[in-house]
Design a protein around this motif. Structure first.
Motif, PDB file in Angstrom:
ATOM      1  N   GLU A  55      -2.026 107.523 -20.413  1.00 19.68           N
ATOM      2  CA  GLU A  55      -2.065 108.040 -19.041  1.00 19.68           C
ATOM      3  C   GLU A  55      -2.469 106.952 -18.050  1.00 19.68           C
ATOM      4  O   GLU A  55      -1.872 106.817 -16.982  1.00 19.68           O
ATOM      5  N   HIS A  56      -3.476 106.167 -18.397  1.00 25.14           N
ATOM      6  CA  HIS A  56      -3.933 105.079 -17.520  1.00 25.14           C
ATOM      7  C   HIS A  56      -2.835 104.034 -17.360  1.00 25.14           C
ATOM      8  O   HIS A  56      -2.582 103.555 -16.249  1.00 25.14           O
ATOM      9  N   LEU A  57      -2.172 103.668 -18.442  1.00 27.96           N
ATOM     10  CA  LEU A  57      -1.094 102.693 -18.380  1.00 27.96           C
ATOM     11  C   LEU A  57       0.064 103.217 -17.528  1.00 27.96           C
ATOM     12  O   LEU A  57       0.638 102.483 -16.722  1.00 27.96           O
ATOM     13  N   THR A  58       0.375 104.495 -17.659  1.00 26.46           N
ATOM     14  CA  THR A  58       1.421 105.105 -16.827  1.00 26.46           C
ATOM     15  C   THR A  58       1.032 105.071 -15.356  1.00 26.46           C
ATOM     16  O   THR A  58       1.857 104.761 -14.491  1.00 26.46           O
ATOM     17  N   ASP A  59      -0.226 105.363 -15.064  1.00 27.16           N
ATOM     18  CA  ASP A  59      -0.706 105.305 -13.680  1.00 27.16           C
ATOM     19  C   ASP A  59      -0.596 103.894 -13.116  1.00 27.16           C
ATOM     20  O   ASP A  59      -0.209 103.707 -11.957  1.00 27.16           O
ATOM     21  N   LEU A  60      -0.934 102.895 -13.931  1.00 28.08           N
ATOM     22  CA  LEU A  60      -0.808 101.510 -13.487  1.00 28.08           C
ATOM     23  C   LEU A  60       0.650 101.143 -13.216  1.00 28.08           C
ATOM     24  O   LEU A  60       0.960 100.467 -12.225  1.00 28.08           O
ATOM     25  N   ARG A  61       1.531 101.597 -14.068  1.00 28.28           N
ATOM     26  CA  ARG A  61       2.962 101.323 -13.859  1.00 28.28           C
ATOM     27  C   ARG A  61       3.474 101.980 -12.580  1.00 28.28           C
ATOM     28  O   ARG A  61       4.271 101.397 -11.849  1.00 28.28           O
ATOM     29  N   LYS A  62       3.011 103.193 -12.311  1.00 26.51           N
ATOM     30  CA  LYS A  62       3.397 103.876 -11.067  1.00 26.51           C
ATOM     31  C   LYS A  62       2.880 103.112  -9.853  1.00 26.51           C
ATOM     32  O   LYS A  62       3.578 102.977  -8.847  1.00 26.51           O
ATOM     33  N   LYS A  63       1.660 102.624  -9.960  1.00 24.25           N
ATOM     34  CA  LYS A  63       1.084 101.849  -8.858  1.00 24.25           C
ATOM     35  C   LYS A  63       1.889 100.565  -8.639  1.00 24.25           C
ATOM     36  O   LYS A  63       2.143 100.175  -7.500  1.00 24.25           O
ATOM     37  N   ARG A  64       2.293  99.922  -9.730  1.00 20.92           N
ATOM     38  CA  ARG A  64       3.092  98.701  -9.615  1.00 20.92           C
ATOM     39  C   ARG A  64       4.418  98.983  -8.910  1.00 20.92           C
ATOM     40  O   ARG A  64       4.835  98.230  -8.040  1.00 20.92           O
ATOM     41  N   VAL A  65       5.065 100.074  -9.264  1.00 21.07           N
ATOM     42  CA  VAL A  65       6.340 100.441  -8.620  1.00 21.07           C
ATOM     43  C   VAL A  65       6.123 100.708  -7.134  1.00 21.07           C
ATOM     44  O   VAL A  65       6.913 100.273  -6.289  1.00 21.07           O
ATOM     45  N   HIS A  66       5.051 101.410  -6.812  1.00 21.94           N
ATOM     46  CA  HIS A  66       4.753 101.703  -5.407  1.00 21.94           C
ATOM     47  C   HIS A  66       4.524 100.401  -4.624  1.00 21.94           C
ATOM     48  O   HIS A  66       5.063 100.235  -3.522  1.00 21.94           O
ATOM     49  N   LEU A  67       3.739  99.502  -5.176  1.00 19.59           N
ATOM     50  CA  LEU A  67       3.481  98.222  -4.512  1.00 19.59           C
ATOM     51  C   LEU A  67       4.768  97.398  -4.389  1.00 19.59           C
ATOM     52  O   LEU A  67       5.009  96.763  -3.363  1.00 19.59           O
ATOM     53  N   LYS A  68       5.590  97.424  -5.424  1.00 14.60           N
ATOM     54  CA  LYS A  68       6.863  96.705  -5.394  1.00 14.60           C
ATOM     55  C   LYS A  68       7.734  97.240  -4.262  1.00 14.60           C
ATOM     56  O   LYS A  68       8.343  96.464  -3.519  1.00 14.60           O
ATOM     57  N   ASP A  69       7.795  98.549  -4.120  1.00 14.44           N
ATOM     58  CA  ASP A  69       8.564  99.155  -3.034  1.00 14.44           C
ATOM     59  C   ASP A  69       8.018  98.746  -1.664  1.00 14.44           C
ATOM     60  O   ASP A  69       8.787  98.429  -0.750  1.00 14.44           O
ATOM     61  N   GLU A  70       6.703  98.760  -1.522  1.00 10.43           N
ATOM     62  CA  GLU A  70       6.085  98.340  -0.262  1.00 10.43           C
ATOM     63  C   GLU A  70       6.433  96.891   0.063  1.00 10.43           C
ATOM     64  O   GLU A  70       6.755  96.568   1.205  1.00 10.43           O
ATOM     65  N   ILE A  71       6.338  96.040  -0.937  1.00 11.28           N
ATOM     66  CA  ILE A  71       6.638  94.625  -0.729  1.00 11.28           C
ATOM     67  C   ILE A  71       8.104  94.434  -0.366  1.00 11.28           C
ATOM     68  O   ILE A  71       8.425  93.684   0.568  1.00 11.28           O
ATOM     69  N   TYR A  72       8.986  95.109  -1.050  1.00 13.05           N
ATOM     70  CA  TYR A  72      10.407  94.991  -0.759  1.00 13.05           C
ATOM     71  C   TYR A  72      10.700  95.433   0.683  1.00 13.05           C
ATOM     72  O   TYR A  72      11.407  94.737   1.419  1.00 13.05           O
ATOM     73  N   ASN A  73      10.156  96.562   1.069  1.00 12.06           N
ATOM     74  CA  ASN A  73      10.371  97.049   2.427  1.00 12.06           C
ATOM     75  C   ASN A  73       9.792  96.088   3.458  1.00 12.06           C
ATOM     76  O   ASN A  73      10.392  95.866   4.506  1.00 12.06           O
ATOM     77  N   TYR A  74       8.657  95.507   3.155  1.00 12.64           N
ATOM     78  CA  TYR A  74       8.036  94.540   4.065  1.00 12.64           C
ATOM     79  C   TYR A  74       8.917  93.290   4.186  1.00 12.64           C
ATOM     80  O   TYR A  74       9.145  92.798   5.293  1.00 12.64           O
ATOM     81  N   LEU A  75       9.401  92.795   3.064  1.00 10.22           N
ATOM     82  CA  LEU A  75      10.250  91.611   3.086  1.00 10.22           C
ATOM     83  C   LEU A  75      11.538  91.868   3.874  1.00 10.22           C
ATOM     84  O   LEU A  75      12.006  90.987   4.597  1.00 10.22           O
ATOM     85  N   ARG A  76      12.089  93.023   3.747  1.00 10.55           N
ATOM     86  CA  ARG A  76      13.332  93.358   4.454  1.00 10.55           C
ATOM     87  C   ARG A  76      13.097  93.566   5.948  1.00 10.55           C
ATOM     88  O   ARG A  76      14.014  93.362   6.741  1.00 10.55           O
ATOM     89  N   SER A  77      11.890  93.977   6.319  1.00 12.97           N
ATOM     90  CA  SER A  77      11.622  94.284   7.728  1.00 12.97           C
ATOM     91  C   SER A  77      11.348  93.039   8.565  1.00 12.97           C
ATOM     92  O   SER A  77      11.384  93.103   9.786  1.00 12.97           O
ATOM     93  N   ILE A  78      11.075  91.936   7.934  1.00 11.83           N
ATOM     94  CA  ILE A  78      10.734  90.704   8.666  1.00 11.83           C
ATOM     95  C   ILE A  78      11.952  89.829   8.819  1.00 11.83           C
ATOM     96  O   ILE A  78      12.720  89.628   7.961  1.00 11.83           O
TER      97      ILE A  78
END
Length: 78
Positions: A55-78
């Motif tokens: 469960e903890h590992l799954t939560d970490l993976r979800k957090k990584r995906v969320h951060l990856k999405d944030e970073i991608y959107n940030y990179l595209r917006s600049i």
């Protein structure tokens, strides 16, 4: 094992990532958070003994995906 570093995930943004790590504190915070979570996941996945729950590992993976999405959107917006 697959590598999930930001530059590996987004090779088309390698130069922009390098620049933003130096010049943009918001991006740097996202980047550092992502790399920390990614390193922790890799540590758990590489270890012969897994010292965490599925469960903890799954939560970490979800957090990584969320951060990856944030970073991608940030990179595209600049």
């Amino acid at each position: 094992m697959e590598h999930h570093t930001i530059t590996h995930e987004f090779p088309e943004f390698t130069d922009k990532i390098s620049e933003l790590k130096i010049s943009d504190q918001k991006f740097l915070k996202l980047y550092v958070n992502y790399e920390e979570v990614n390193a922790l996941i890799e540590h758990y996945e590489d270890g012969e003994q897994n010292h965490t729950t599925d469960e903890h590992l799954t939560d970490l993976r979800k957090k990584r995906v969320h951060l990856k999405d944030e970073i991608y959107n940030y990179l595209r917006s600049i």
